[in-house]
Write an enzyme that holds these catalytic residues in place. Structure first.
Site, PDB file in Angstrom:
ATOM      1  N   ASP A   1      66.292 -32.193  -6.409  1.00  0.00           N
ATOM      2  CA  ASP A   1      66.080 -32.581  -7.876  1.00  0.00           C
ATOM      3  C   ASP A   1      64.839 -31.767  -8.345  1.00  0.00           C
ATOM      4  OD1 ASP A   1      64.339 -34.189  -6.393  1.00  0.00           O
ATOM      5  OD2 ASP A   1      65.205 -35.937  -6.622  1.00  0.00           O
TER       6      ASP A   1
ATOM      7  N   ASN B   1      63.965 -48.695  -5.292  1.00  0.00           N
ATOM      8  CA  ASN B   1      65.003 -49.385  -6.091  1.00  0.00           C
ATOM      9  C   ASN B   1      66.383 -48.672  -5.241  1.00  0.00           C
ATOM     10  OD1 ASN B   1      65.189 -46.607  -7.002  1.00  0.00           O
ATOM     11  ND2 ASN B   1      65.241 -47.226  -9.103  1.00  0.00           N
TER      12      ASN B   1
ATOM     13  N   HIS C   1      67.218 -45.648  -4.737  1.00  0.00           N
ATOM     14  CA  HIS C   1      67.593 -44.157  -5.349  1.00  0.00           C
ATOM     15  C   HIS C   1      67.501 -43.238  -4.245  1.00  0.00           C
ATOM     16  CE1 HIS C   1      63.324 -43.179  -7.252  1.00  0.00           C
ATOM     17  NE2 HIS C   1      63.609 -42.515  -5.890  1.00  0.00           N
TER      18      HIS C   1
ATOM     19  N   GLU D   1      69.646 -42.958  -9.917  1.00  0.00           N
ATOM     20  CA  GLU D   1      69.119 -44.308  -9.924  1.00  0.00           C
ATOM     21  C   GLU D   1      70.190 -45.476  -9.822  1.00  0.00           C
ATOM     22  OE1 GLU D   1      65.985 -44.573  -9.881  1.00  0.00           O
ATOM     23  OE2 GLU D   1      64.812 -43.735 -11.446  1.00  0.00           O
TER      24      GLU D   1
END
Ligand code: PGA
Length: 256
Positions: free
Chosen positions: A67, A136, A138, A143
Site C-alpha cells: 500500500d 482493528n 486490517h 480496514e
C-alpha cells in the site's frame, strides 16, 4: 493456518528473515509482497544482515509493496516508498527495476490500481506476502468492512489508523486516503507470513485466529488461506489458549 510463537520480537524477526531467505534460496527469481509499519523493521534489518554477512542475493527478486498513502510524493519521508528504501532496499542488492510500489500521486488512481494488478499478474503472482496486522484487524490498508474479494483500490483510512500511524511515525500529519492491495489480491499470494508483536496486538490476533471469519476482522479471512503462517512474539500470543504460554519457548519457537 500455522502459528509459531517466539520468546521475543528479536527472535521472531530472525525466524521471519530465515523464512523469507529460504523462499529466495528456493526460487532466486521469487516475487515478494512487502509490508511497512513498525513490525517488519526487525525482519528487514535481519535480511540486510543476511545479505551482507551470508551473501543472500536479492538481484533476481521482484517486490510489490502492499500500500501507499495518496498525495505524498515518493520522496516524502512519510511515504512507504521512502520507508522501504530506508529499511531494506538500500541495504541489499535488489534491482530497482524489480521494486514496485503504488504511486499515491498518480493523476488517475483507478488506472494506477489496475496497472499494479496487471503487473503482479504478469510476474506470475506473489510467492510470499509479508503482512503486519492493525489493532482493528486490517491487513494492508484493508480496514474493517473491506470486501474479502477486493482488488487494489483507493481506500479511506479510519481516523484511528491515521492517528496510530501518525503517533508511531512521530509526524504532524498523514493523508487519510491510500491505495492498497485488496484482500483478494493478498489471498492470491501463494504463501502468507503475518507478523505481530507486543501486547497491543494480543486481542486482535486472538480474534483473527480464533474468532469467526468476518469482514469486520479483515485478517480473519486468512483462516481460509491454504498457506498462512503467523509468527508472533509471546505478548502478541498471550490471549491464545495454547496451554504452554507460561513455559519459556526453549527451542525458540512453539507450534500451536
Ligand atoms: P505496525 O502496523 O507494524 O506498525 O504495528 C501494522 C499495521 O497497521 O498493519
Amino acid at each position: 493456518m500455522k502459528i509459531l510463537i517466539y520468546p521475543n520480537y528479536e527472535q521472531m524477526s530472525v525466524a521471519a528473515a530465515r523464512f523469507v531467505a529460504d523462499c529466495i534460496l528456493d526460487k532466486p527469481r521469487c516475487v515478494l509482497g512487502l509490508a511497512t509499519g513498525e513490525t517488519p523493521i526487525g525482519l528487514y534489518a535481519e535480511l540486510a544482515r543476511l545479505h551482507h554477512e551470508e551473501g543472500l542475493d536479492f538481484s533476481g527478486v521482484t517486490t510489490f509493496n502492499l500500500d501507499e498513502y495518496c498525495d505524498l510524493p515518493k520522496e516524502d519521508s512519510r511515504s512507504f516508498h521512502s520507508f522501504m528504501w530506508r529499511h531494506l532496499f538500500s541495504h541489499v542488492n535488489v534491482d530497482p527495476r524489480k521494486v514496485h510500489t503504488l504511486k499515491g500521486t498518480a493523476p488517475d488512481l483507478e488506472e494506477e490500481c489496475r496497472r499494479y494488478e496487471s503487473l503482479i499478474k504478469d510476474t506470475g503472482g506473489i510467492d510470499l506476502q509479508v503482512l503486519g496486522i492493525g489493532v482493528n484487524g486490517h491487513i494492508g490498508f484493508n480496514e474493517p468492512g473491506s470486501p474479502p474479494d477486493g482488488r487494489t483500490r483507493v481506500v479511506t483510512l479510519t481516523a484511528q489508523t491515521v492517528e496510530i500511524n501518525r503517533a508511531k511515525e512521530k509526524v504532524e500529519s498523514l493523508p487519510g486516503r491510500a491505495v492498497s492491495m485488496g484482500i483478494g489480491t493478498i489471498m492470491d499470494a501463494k504463501q502468507i507470513l503475518l507478523l505481530a508483536a507486543g501486547r497491543s496486538k494480543a486481542d486482535i490476533v486472538h480474534r483473527a485466529t480464533r474468532g469467526p471469519v468476518t469482514p469486520s476482522v479483515p485478517a480473519s479471512i486468512l483462516q481460509n488461506h491454504a498457506n498462512a503462517l503467523f509468527m508472533l512474539d509471546l505478548e502478541a500470543a498471550s490471549l491464545l489458549e495454547t496451554g504452554f504460554l507460561n513455559t519459556p519457548c526453549a527451542a525458540g519457537e512453539c507450534t500451536v
